[in-house]
Design a protein around this motif. Structure first.
Motif, PDB file in Angstrom:
ATOM      1  N   THR A 176      50.964 -18.860  47.486  1.00 62.31           N
ATOM      2  CA  THR A 176      51.911 -18.246  48.237  1.00 62.31           C
ATOM      3  C   THR A 176      51.114 -17.311  49.314  1.00 62.31           C
ATOM      4  OG1 THR A 176      53.436 -17.997  46.437  1.00 62.31           O
ATOM      5  CG2 THR A 176      53.858 -16.716  48.485  1.00 62.31           C
ATOM      6  N   ARG A 177      49.909 -16.842  48.466  1.00 63.78           N
ATOM      7  CA  ARG A 177      49.122 -15.732  49.516  1.00 63.78           C
ATOM      8  C   ARG A 177      48.446 -16.875  50.479  1.00 63.78           C
ATOM      9  NH1 ARG A 177      46.242 -11.880  45.568  1.00 63.78           N
ATOM     10  NH2 ARG A 177      48.369 -10.727  44.679  1.00 63.78           N
ATOM     11  N   ALA A 178      47.946 -17.968  50.026  1.00 61.78           N
ATOM     12  CA  ALA A 178      47.267 -18.948  51.036  1.00 61.78           C
ATOM     13  C   ALA A 178      48.268 -19.314  52.109  1.00 61.78           C
ATOM     14  CB  ALA A 178      46.662 -20.204  50.210  1.00 61.78           C
ATOM     15  N   CYS A 179      49.349 -19.805  51.556  1.00 57.82           N
ATOM     16  CA  CYS A 179      50.315 -20.111  52.465  1.00 57.82           C
ATOM     17  C   CYS A 179      50.626 -18.939  53.631  1.00 57.82           C
ATOM     18  CB  CYS A 179      51.631 -20.329  51.604  1.00 57.82           C
ATOM     19  SG  CYS A 179      53.170 -20.963  52.571  1.00 57.82           S
TER      20      CYS A 179
ATOM     21  N   GLY B 152      56.340 -24.709  48.398  1.00 56.99           N
ATOM     22  CA  GLY B 152      56.888 -25.086  46.963  1.00 56.99           C
ATOM     23  C   GLY B 152      57.130 -26.594  47.044  1.00 56.99           C
ATOM     24  N   TYR B 153      58.020 -26.948  47.799  1.00 61.87           N
ATOM     25  CA  TYR B 153      58.626 -28.269  47.810  1.00 61.87           C
ATOM     26  C   TYR B 153      57.714 -29.433  47.826  1.00 61.87           C
ATOM     27  CZ  TYR B 153      62.178 -31.837  48.381  1.00 61.87           C
ATOM     28  OH  TYR B 153      62.940 -32.955  48.479  1.00 61.87           O
TER      29      TYR B 153
ATOM     30  N   ARG C 290      56.046 -10.843  47.449  1.00 64.79           N
ATOM     31  CA  ARG C 290      57.342 -10.721  47.164  1.00 64.79           C
ATOM     32  C   ARG C 290      58.106 -12.207  47.221  1.00 64.79           C
ATOM     33  NH1 ARG C 290      58.973  -5.341  50.265  1.00 64.79           N
ATOM     34  NH2 ARG C 290      58.119  -3.974  48.620  1.00 64.79           N
ATOM     35  N   SER C 291      57.287 -13.002  48.010  1.00 66.42           N
ATOM     36  CA  SER C 291      57.862 -14.170  48.378  1.00 66.42           C
ATOM     37  C   SER C 291      57.538 -15.552  47.456  1.00 66.42           C
ATOM     38  CB  SER C 291      57.565 -14.841  49.563  1.00 66.42           C
ATOM     39  OG  SER C 291      57.719 -13.899  50.648  1.00 66.42           O
ATOM     40  N   LYS C 292      56.900 -14.947  46.510  1.00 65.65           N
ATOM     41  CA  LYS C 292      56.273 -16.130  45.378  1.00 65.65           C
ATOM     42  C   LYS C 292      57.512 -16.679  44.503  1.00 65.65           C
ATOM     43  CE  LYS C 292      54.563 -13.122  41.489  1.00 65.65           C
ATOM     44  NZ  LYS C 292      54.791 -11.843  42.095  1.00 65.65           N
TER      45      LYS C 292
END
Ligand code: SF4
Lengths: 345, 614
Positions: free
Chosen positions: B147-150, B209-210, B163-165
């Motif tokens: 998520t951080r990388a994204c 994620g998808y 918070r978005s993980k």
């Protein structure tokens, strides 16, 4: 806002406000006088019986609604204020009176009282203070001075007593007054003023319980003493009292001092009562010396404080209208469907 | 790239993470997407009592279980097929709920030294590296890192990014179960309205994620859960507390009354207050009282004034309302009292479910003060049952208890909602003018023993009500001994008469006579139904009946029970309804109880039925 003053078609008399029920207070009880003054005040101000509701809690005074030919609710111990809050929120149009006592309002119902005062619903509270539990046959109440000897305190009560009006002012009451059962004229005037006030009107009424606490307030109510022990508050008038109206009250900073009115003191130096001054009202509520302990300050009667503040039930109505303005009148079908639907075929 | 697709009839997923990990949101999004896809769904959130218990600890684990399927689904599932564990504590707290052979999706960052220690794994113990998870399929991914990388180039702080993980995990699951992202993307637009950066960030993470599911090699297959054969109609997803709130609004609309809702915040009932407060454009007056007693007394005051007064709480709060309940009963005013039950006694288990306030509802008052009691059996059933509660309250001039519980209140399911016009009308008999009598007599009754609702403002109906015993008809205070007995009997008969207006008890599943009747009430419905359906399929002579009207009971219930050799009463308490059944019908009903703050599994009920069949 004109509901309270609406004129009845036919002028009713005090008797028209009396129900057919036999009044069952002890003979000589101060409640009789209060009942009479309330009935004649309602007739004087011209409210309709059907638009008037009396709500009470539990205690001697709380039998009051049964004796009124209006709508009435004899509620639970301490809960008159809570019940009336719901009633008035639902029905802002009703002229609503709460009858309670020192045990009912200050002990078991203390919480609801302060919350009603802060919400400021447009109701009138009549707090019959007799500084004793009458209905349960004579135990000390939260208004009984420390040391009161009763069945439950044979060696004297140990609890510091409430100062009811100071408590109410602390809860941001918008109308605070004190009157007494033995001064019908004064009581009627205060009741009418309470009724006129828009917001919660708190009227403490000194009421003699001649069976369990006879004479608790005689110092303030009897001719021989009352001149020097009571102070009649009048808006815009200097604080003068005394048998010969020869005593006055001056403010020395925040400290009230009694001064003799002679050549050296002019009434111009005296504290002039201002009903809208909350700080001074606070000082007035603290004129609460215990007579037996040697009084210096007289006990004030009349309207201590009056303030105009929005009333809860109107705010509720305003918010509902706002919601309708923003979202439109609620539509049941769209509420049932919610935001996301799908069809199975 | 994975090409295999495995078809599944039902799948149970348990999302578990720290209470700050957003598991409830993840679960409800996955639920909505599946519901909109056409699956039958049942959910069960399970959160800690503490709002933010220390991060990483077992006490702070928040769970959301859902069961979705291509067949009818009646419970959130006994055990999970898939466990999403955002950290070590979540794994530890939830592993028992996972089926042997089930899949665990773990967030690797949640298993670092610190998290392992906080979860109570000592001496470098790590379930991911030792063989303790050998019975399961473990899929590891470093959700936090991915998520951080994204979102690395968005300029957002790490705290915000983290918070978005949960959306990353959600994206992975959407891929696994072959679902579109649309519902959640639409949700972002509403939730983050006006904050385009947040909409973009969450969209990015969800999509990432998808695609992670698609491109990474860790998945061996995707699953297919086809739409369920739900009856035709238009559906929405609904939670129990939400259905309760909507049902109240519907009832007052149909009764042409105003709603006054007096409440004091308490878990798990507060969401009804929150929901109603959103609908002030329906004229709803929500009143957050200073305490439980004020809440009910204010509601009684509003009812005296001609509104439908409603008050809500949970066990300990209901205890505080006890005196006022008896008061409402003697006044004979309409009042709806909602108890979203939770684990007791006292403060008990605020966020856990229990059915242990039935006796309190039936008998918990001083004096003889019977009050009708109804109980919903599923989240959407809250709508129908609260509607009934309101109908009974105004048509019979009485307080009515509505007993839901934490399981139903927070659970959700698809609901084929009614149209306003199809709801049964509620008849209110408010008097609009004084009668011929010189003095109005407020306690004169009709043939059903119901008195009139005489509301202030009407000339000629001035009257006084109170908690003192009243003389028959006039309502005047009376201490007459014979009158007291008469009034007690009249009030009881009035409540008993309600059985004339309620439907007969039906058999839910199975024959209308046989060896065993599983007789439940409230939230055990789904587990009982699943269990009995399966047993019947296996040829076991068992039937299910589920009672919604607990006082008065349906008239035919005694007869229905008598047609079975054995009656089993499963309850999430120490045996309450069973006592009522034994008392009323003198049958040797068998209690089956679980008092763990969690619902029955259907398996437990199946086993018990087989056990008593011997
Ligand atoms: S007990 Fe006291 S307050 Fe009560 S009715 Fe008798 S005199 Fe009045």
């Amino acid at each position: 806002m004109s509901i309270k003053m609406e004129n009845a078609e036919i002028k009713l008399s005090g008797k028209d406000f009396a129900s057919d029920q036999e009044v069952k207070w002890c003979p000589g009880c101060g409640d009789y006088s209060i009942l009479k003054q309330v009935q004649s005040t309602l007739a004087d101000i011209g409210v309709k019986r059907e638009d008037t509701v009396f709500v009470s809690g539990i205690g001697c005074s709380s039998r009051f609604p049964y004796y009124m030919n209006t709508y009435g609710v004899h509620s639970l111990h301490g809960r008159a204020t809570a019940l009336a809050s719901g009633l008035k929120t639902a029905r802002p149009d009703l002229n609503t009176w709460i009858v309670t006592g020192d045990g009912d309002a200050l002990s078991i119902g203390g919480n609801h009282l302060i919350h009603l005062l802060r919400r400021n619903l447009n109701v009138n509270i009549l707090l019959f203070n007799n500084e004793i539990y009458g209905l349960t046959k004579g135990q000390y109440s939260p208004a009984s001075p420390k040391g009161t000897i009763t069945k439950s305190s044979p060696m004297g009560s140990l609890d510091h007593s409430f100062n009811p009006l100071a408590l109410c002012l602390g809860a941001d009451s918008t109308f605070i007054a004190r009157s007494m059962d033995r001064d019908p004229k004064h009581l009627r005037a205060i009741l009418a003023e309470a009724n006129n006030h828009i917001g919660t009107s708190m009227v403490e009424i000194y009421q003699n319980c001649n069976v369990f606490n006879d004479g608790a307030f005689f110092t303030f109510t009897e001719k021989a003493t009352k001149g020097n022990t009571t102070l009649q508050l009048e808006h815009g008038q200097p604080l003068i009292f005394g048998d010969n109206r020869d005593l006055g009250i001056k403010l020395d900073g925040f400290k009230p001092v009694v001064v003799a009115l002679d050549e050296s003191t002019s009434t111009d130096d005296l504290w002039v009562h201002d009903e809208s001054d909350q700080v001074k009202a606070g000082i007035l509520t603290r004129f609460f010396d215990i007579p037996s302990a040697g009084m210096t300050l007289p006990r004030p009667f009349g309207v201590f404080y009056k303030e105009s503040r929005s009333v809860y039930e109107e705010d509720v109505a305003i918010q509902i209208n706002q919601a309708i303005e923003i979202k439109g009148e609620g539509d049941l079908n769209s509420l049932l469907a919610g935001a996301n639907t799908w069809e199975v075929i | 790239m994975v090409e295999t697709k495995e078809e599944k009839k039902t799948v149970t997923i348990l999302f578990a993470g720290d209470s700050g990990d957003g598991m409830q949101l993840t679960g409800s999004q996955f639920t909505n997407t599946n519901a909109l896809f056409g699956n039958d769904v049942s959910t069960f959130p399970d959160f800690p009592a503490e709002i933010r218990a220390p991060q990483g600890t077992i006490a702070g684990v928040s769970g959301f279980q859902l069961n979705f399927g291509s067949v009818d689904v009646f419970t959130p599932g006994d055990n999970a097929d898939v466990l999403v564990a955002m950290n070590a504590a979540a794994l530890k707290a939830s592993l028992l709920k996972l089926k042997i052979g089930g899949t665990i999706i773990v967030n690797l960052s949640g298993f670092d030294k610190k998290n392992l220690r906080l979860a109570g794994f000592l001496n470098d113990e790590n379930p991911l590296t030792d063989s303790s998870l050998g019975k399961y399929r473990v899929l590891e991914m470093d959700v936090t890192k991915l998520t951080r990388a994204c979102l690395a180039d968005t300029g957002m702080t790490v705290k915000h990014i983290d918070r978005s993980k949960n959306m990353f995990v959600l994206g992975v699951l959407y891929w696994m179960y072959n679902r579109k992202l649309d519902t959640t993307l639409d949700f972002f637009k509403v939730k983050f309205k006006g904050k385009q950066d947040l909409i973009d960030a969450n969209t990015k993470v969800l999509t990432a994620g998808y695609y992670f599911g698609d491109t990474s090699e860790i998945f061996t297959s995707r699953y297919e859960v086809k739409p369920a054969p739900l009856s035709k109609g238009v559906y929405r997803n609904i939670m129990g507390n939400q259905a309760t709130a909507i049902g109240l609004i519907a009832a007052v609309r149909k009764a042409n009354l105003d709603l006054f809702y007096g409440s004091y915040p308490i878990t798990p009932a507060s969401d009804i207050l929150h929901e109603l407060a959103k609908h002030k454009n329906f004229g709803v007056k929500t009143y957050q009282a200073e305490d439980e007693i004020a809440a009910i007394c204010a509601a009684i005051g509003a009812s005296f004034g001609g509104h439908l007064g409603v008050t809500t709480s949970s066990g300990p709060g209901i205890a505080l309302k006890g005196e006022a309940l008896g008061y409402a009963a003697i006044l004979e005013l309409p009042l709806v009292v909602i108890n979203v039950q939770r684990g007791g006694p006292s403060t008990g288990l605020p966020t856990k479910t229990e059915q242990s306030d039935l006796m309190q509802a039936l008998y918990g008052r001083n004096g003889e003060a019977p009050i009708p009691v109804v109980a919903p059996c599923t989240p959407s059933d809250c709508f129908d049952v609260i509607y009934e509660a309101a109908r009974i309250a105004v048509e019979h001039m009485t307080p009515v208890f509505f007993l839901s519980d934490g399981y139903i209140a927070n659970g959700s399911e698809p609901w084929s909602f009614p149209l306003a016009k199809d709801l049964v009308p509620i008849k209110v008999k408010k008097l609009s003018a004084g009668g011929d009598d010189e003095k109005y007599r407020p306690y004169v009754r009709n043939e059903k023993l119901v008195r009139d609702w005489a509301i202030p403002g009407v000339k000629g109906l001035e009257h006084r009500v109170g908690g003192l015993e009243k003389e028959n008809e006039t309502g005047n205070v009376s201490y007459d001994p014979a009158n007291h007995e008469l009034m007690v009997k009249l009030r009881a008969k009035k409540v008993a008469n309600i059985s004339d207006t309620i439907p007969d008890q039906n058999i839910e599943i199975g024959e209308d006579s046989g060896k065993v009747l599983v007789l439940g009430w409230g939230s055990t419905f789904g587990a009982c139904k699943t269990a009995v359906t399966e047993l019947v399929k296996d040829g076991v002579e068992v039937s299910q009946a589920h009672v919604r009207y607990l006082n008065p009971l349906p008239k035919n219930l005694g007869d229905l029970i008598s047609r079975f050799d054995k009656v089993l009463v499963p309850e999430i308490n120490d045996g309450q309804f069973v006592k009522l059944i034994r008392d009323k019908y003198l049958v040797d009903a068998i209690p089956f109880n679980k008092i763990m703050g969690i619902p029955f599994s259907s398996q437990e009920i199946k086993e018990k039925v087989l056990e008593i069949l011997g």
